[in-house]
Scaffold this active site. Sequence first.
Site, PDB file in Angstrom:
ATOM      1  N   HIS A 156      -3.865   3.283  -3.567  1.00  0.00           N
ATOM      2  CA  HIS A 156      -4.054   2.777  -2.204  1.00  0.00           C
ATOM      3  C   HIS A 156      -3.374   1.448  -1.922  1.00  0.00           C
ATOM      4  O   HIS A 156      -2.530   1.353  -1.044  1.00  0.00           O
ATOM      5  CB  HIS A 156      -5.542   2.661  -1.881  1.00  0.00           C
ATOM      6  CG  HIS A 156      -5.835   1.833  -0.661  1.00  0.00           C
ATOM      7  ND1 HIS A 156      -5.660   2.311   0.609  1.00  0.00           N
ATOM      8  CD2 HIS A 156      -6.243   0.535  -0.525  1.00  0.00           C
ATOM      9  CE1 HIS A 156      -5.956   1.356   1.483  1.00  0.00           C
ATOM     10  NE2 HIS A 156      -6.319   0.274   0.827  1.00  0.00           N
ATOM     11  N   HIS A 176       0.829  -1.209   0.000  1.00  0.00           N
ATOM     12  CA  HIS A 176       0.000   0.000   0.000  1.00  0.00           C
ATOM     13  C   HIS A 176       0.861   1.255   0.000  1.00  0.00           C
ATOM     14  O   HIS A 176       1.247   1.753   1.062  1.00  0.00           O
ATOM     15  CB  HIS A 176      -0.908  -0.004   1.228  1.00  0.00           C
ATOM     16  CG  HIS A 176      -1.819  -1.195   1.298  1.00  0.00           C
ATOM     17  ND1 HIS A 176      -1.391  -2.452   1.673  1.00  0.00           N
ATOM     18  CD2 HIS A 176      -3.146  -1.331   1.023  1.00  0.00           C
ATOM     19  CE1 HIS A 176      -2.410  -3.298   1.625  1.00  0.00           C
ATOM     20  NE2 HIS A 176      -3.484  -2.652   1.244  1.00  0.00           N
ATOM     21  N   GLU A 230     -17.501  -3.800  24.322  1.00  0.00           N
ATOM     22  CA  GLU A 230     -16.698  -5.007  24.447  1.00  0.00           C
ATOM     23  C   GLU A 230     -15.459  -4.970  23.552  1.00  0.00           C
ATOM     24  O   GLU A 230     -14.345  -5.297  23.993  1.00  0.00           O
ATOM     25  CB  GLU A 230     -17.544  -6.247  24.101  1.00  0.00           C
ATOM     26  CG  GLU A 230     -18.731  -6.478  25.022  1.00  0.00           C
ATOM     27  CD  GLU A 230     -19.952  -5.652  24.657  1.00  0.00           C
ATOM     28  OE1 GLU A 230     -19.925  -4.968  23.601  1.00  0.00           O
ATOM     29  OE2 GLU A 230     -20.946  -5.677  25.409  1.00  0.00           O
ATOM     30  N   HIS A 277     -28.231 -14.930  24.382  1.00  0.00           N
ATOM     31  CA  HIS A 277     -27.226 -14.770  25.439  1.00  0.00           C
ATOM     32  C   HIS A 277     -26.519 -16.074  25.799  1.00  0.00           C
ATOM     33  O   HIS A 277     -25.626 -16.068  26.635  1.00  0.00           O
ATOM     34  CB  HIS A 277     -27.896 -14.191  26.693  1.00  0.00           C
ATOM     35  CG  HIS A 277     -28.141 -12.711  26.616  1.00  0.00           C
ATOM     36  ND1 HIS A 277     -28.812 -12.137  25.562  1.00  0.00           N
ATOM     37  CD2 HIS A 277     -27.787 -11.682  27.438  1.00  0.00           C
ATOM     38  CE1 HIS A 277     -28.878 -10.822  25.754  1.00  0.00           C
ATOM     39  NE2 HIS A 277     -28.260 -10.524  26.875  1.00  0.00           N
ATOM     40  N   GLY A 309      -3.608  -3.383  11.416  1.00  0.00           N
ATOM     41  CA  GLY A 309      -4.087  -3.836  10.111  1.00  0.00           C
ATOM     42  C   GLY A 309      -5.599  -3.952  10.160  1.00  0.00           C
ATOM     43  O   GLY A 309      -6.294  -3.296   9.389  1.00  0.00           O
TER      44      GLY A 309
END
Lengths: 668, 668
Positions: free
Chosen positions: A261, A26, A410, A472, A114
């Site tokens: 890119h 890149h 989370e 859950h 990344g």
Amino acid sequence: MPSRFELANAIRALSMDAVQKANSGHPGAPMGMADIAEVLWNDHLKHNPADPTWPDRDRFVLSNGHGSMLLYSLLHLTGYELSLEELQNFRQLHSKTAGHPEYGYAPGIETTTGPLGQGLANAVGMALAERTLAAQFNRPGHAIVDHHTWCFVGDGCLMEGISHEVASLAGTQRLGKLITFYDDNGISIDGEVEGWFTDDTAKRFEAYGWHVVANVDGHKPEEIQAAIALAKTQDDKPSLIICKTIIGFGAPNKQGKEESHGAALGEDEVAAARKQLDWPHKPFHVPEEIYQGWDAREAGSARQADWQSRFERYAAAYPSEAAQLQRRLKGELPAELGGEKLIQQAQEAGESTASRKASLACLNALGPQLPELLGGSADLAPSNLTFWKGAKAITPEATDGNYLHYGVREFGMAAIMNGIALHGGFVPYGATFLIFMEYMRNAVRMAALMGTKAIYVFTHDSIGLGEDGPTHQPIEQLTTLRSTPNLATWRPCDAVETAAAWNAAIKRHSGPTALVFSRQNLAHQERSKQQLANIQRGGYVLKASVRKDKVVTPDLILIATGSEVGLAMDAAAELEGQGHAVRVVSMPSTYRFDGQDEAYRENVLPRAVTKRLAIEAGHRDFWYKYVGLDGDIIGMSTFGESAPAGDLFKHFGFTVANVVARATALLG
Amino acid sequence: MPSRFELANAIRALSMDAVQKANSGHPGAPMGMADIAEVLWNDHLKHNPADPTWPDRDRFVLSNGHGSMLLYSLLHLTGYELSLEELQNFRQLHSKTAGHPEYGYAPGIETTTGPLGQGLANAVGMALAERTLAAQFNRPGHAIVDHHTWCFVGDGCLMEGISHEVASLAGTQRLGKLITFYDDNGISIDGEVEGWFTDDTAKRFEAYGWHVVANVDGHKPEEIQAAIALAKTQDDKPSLIICKTIIGFGAPNKQGKEESHGAALGEDEVAAARKQLDWPHKPFHVPEEIYQGWDAREAGSARQADWQSRFERYAAAYPSEAAQLQRRLKGELPAELGGEKLIQQAQEAGESTASRKASLACLNALGPQLPELLGGSADLAPSNLTFWKGAKAITPEATDGNYLHYGVREFGMAAIMNGIALHGGFVPYGATFLIFMEYMRNAVRMAALMGTKAIYVFTHDSIGLGEDGPTHQPIEQLTTLRSTPNLATWRPCDAVETAAAWNAAIKRHSGPTALVFSRQNLAHQERSKQQLANIQRGGYVLKASVRKDKVVTPDLILIATGSEVGLAMDAAAELEGQGHAVRVVSMPSTYRFDGQDEAYRENVLPRAVTKRLAIEAGHRDFWYKYVGLDGDIIGMSTFGESAPAGDLFKHFGFTVANVVARATALLG
């Protein structure tokens, strides 16, 4: 004396040359951010190329990790041990210059990046660690922990949800020493971002409580300089510097376009860029005066030496603090941890309790010895039971705490934990329900990949959580954890194994540990001294197979983990009453068990005994690994249901009657 | 005539009673949002309790799904088939009233919610589907698709990263008919959110281009009413109505506190709340006049009847459009799809190509027959190859397209796809690299749980992606997919199996499909007619075991998928040359194979043949399921590396020499 532009062009040239040689990579981001990097690294970054582990160095994170050649160029040019040859081996096997920056591959790589957005989260973690460590250790006149965290992000990072989670928390925590540069080049892989990304990013970050410097021309060093100066004055807000840049800057036909890119520019365009940039040198050739303009070794050594002498003064004035800090920075444990004693005591206490409660008891026992513990939960502290007696929330007002209320974030939590662990001085643990491991999943994988010492507390580990229902209830999650290389997973069957699991997690230095705990009570199991010691081996004979009071070769082996061990023991008793010699193997950690030598494993699971029945309230398929095609498995193959836990275990076949029936069928 | 407050109190009473009876659940949100829900459902929501599948109904999504009793109360009170008895069986096995709203359990549940933030994403998907369907089918004077999507969110939803992804995209897409209510009660499980959530949410959503109505008192019907009126005037911006509410409103000692969030209030507090609310009725008793105040059946039937007559006028004027719309809303495929022909043609063409390229060919072939396809990629279209010839981007200016540039928002994409599928009229497919399945993981699980027809295109499926390195190379991801109940996963070995996989995905109506494709070229395999037909069975004999030109019982079976099938074929040829009778089983879909009858499976993998070698460039442990303890596996047990693909396959043992060596060892 080379100009700033010439210095920046060294990054551009090395990046496009390396990508061209690999024919992969890149070039766009390194060429677009070269001017920003040049100002930051040459005028602001506090580092010492000769010692990439100097604790008080600034941290630099390239969240847009695909631009790895930017980082490799910087490390090479400023004097890190990263040779031109390594740059020429970009993206080749066994080189230090992997496609994305890999922690541990080359000196100076602070984290693996990344997967987009996670670098920013790591940087938030590093900045939090810095502030917390400073609050815990600095003393008046002794600012021995005092450094910045710098982060580069691209459009992709800012589109990812995790950027919201961690930027929001960084704002709430007022992390003034975190300074982030947004490479606002308007291009992502699908093309011009205006079709899918129209956020007013300045306004968004202001809504998080950040200090925003907008409209900076990312190709004008004086504007970059002014923005950094402004950001540095902000003590109580993280800063976002929004730099307008041109992706692939310098490549006359591809700059400003997606074409620059993620692929080599091509020989012709590389040549054209050389002309455009007035960089007449051969591929991979950097003139000596350019190297001199970049060389950071002397200044870096001087800086570190200055810090070292300040640290020595600190150590003289505060010897115990200095000793603790050094111990923690080395990642060493205190001499007297008492983990084994804790296991012993749990065995003696013989309490039947939920393993999440037993986990809290471990934290209460180990916590006082481990000031490096930096806990937290994604807004489930009262359920995860992670806020132990000595826990103190970290807030902008109480920066010396040891516990983060991460909020319902989370993924952010797990990636911030990586940043905290990488910074050093802390052992982070973070909690959520096992099912929501999925929200944070890729950061757990990144921890395993990097080998960071992060400890996950995953409670509510099966259908045993009951009424909250299938959304859950974990089914396949244990399999995912256990299939992750270098992740140690534990699912203890009682308070004793819980203590053993915590002890193992604390003592593991080569990677993360997932601790999987029950919501509901688990019966205590009796153990001999040898059995107690064997828990650490991950799998062990909890009940020997007996016939006429003699230990004999088992007719059948029941293998179980966690809440199903008690069930296996009850079923074994019934089968024994019917005259069958049944062994019960408790397998709290297949990771640890697989790491034992062949003889031990054969001893626990003798190859000759093919009648094996595995029992676990998780996805059944995982267990073929231990029961083969001749055994049987009582596990889950569907999603759960909403009902009280007892009803669910019955509904899904986790009953003594079913285990006995299936065992009997196997016994034939 | 009961007052609005009395009507709202029916929700509060039913919610606290049901939670109390179950001694489990979340009374706080239903009691806090009851007034908002009352105004919305009684004055605005366009629905018909007698026909919850009426296509032009408004969609209502409770993103804070733990407040399920709010939804159950609304459904019960307004006249859906959800009896008082079901409410009394809240959270019990086989009831329709699961702990969280489960799609398909009770009529009127538009989506399963609970995992926070995803409901909002579903709602964005529904609103997008509505606008797109309207653009494709409405004609001047015939607004047959014209409804709102309403969504309730809590603090947790807005802390989650996915809220950023989808709110950002909704703003960019200018989804004016999406109206969201934020239950701004200042409380989450860890306590008062100000310690971890200090966003200026109004400003944040304005930064996304939303219309924000802030500072609404969520307990004052006239303020709610005014806010809704304002939101409805906004044609080109989604609206966020920020309602200040008191969690657990009405429970005198617990309201406004975390104690009312996630547990039964307790008998005493329930009694006290009855007093406080002036609700003197027995538990679960709703007076007749309150029922009358809520009853939406008559108005709903009238609304639907009106729509029906308008639809009939439309059908008369535009018969083919009406027929197509009806077909698509029923989820039926066109009579002439040509999937089998496509497989046949691929076999005849015999092209060796990357399966991601073969996938694009499938899209180009099937796309014109399937106007219901609504594709997209998380900013990897040029790599995933999902933008087929007939793809047209959906934008605020071109609302009738069939392709979404989702941006770098994997989780948002997958959860939006669920919303699109649930809305009806579309079959969504969405793409990213296989490794980034992890970012979207829980939404894939939710698709499997709900059984939505979503198709995931996961390219770059192994170390074969090469230079991008370990962060981008899937190892354990195939195991995760295959361990997910009700998820059909395919990893085809060539263009032919790719066509079969797409054909199967399109024809599957009971759940999602994951299509796993290679970046690199894959060799074409020859097949008989029978073999061609057997691909649909998920696993089949690709090469029979031959000795002296006769098909014989195999000495050894090689089992492989995807890129490793070619390797297995080459190794089999070499082994055959050495005199061994080797069968090769191609196993593109273990999900499909496991669903075959015993006889077929025995035919492909005869129990008597225990010498089996599985080969797959994914985590090895999964394959014990098919090779048992007597077989062997060539797979991955570590992370990958950054290098050209060829070097990596060699490095990790995916070579003919290694397969032959390991096979030879097995053969003994």
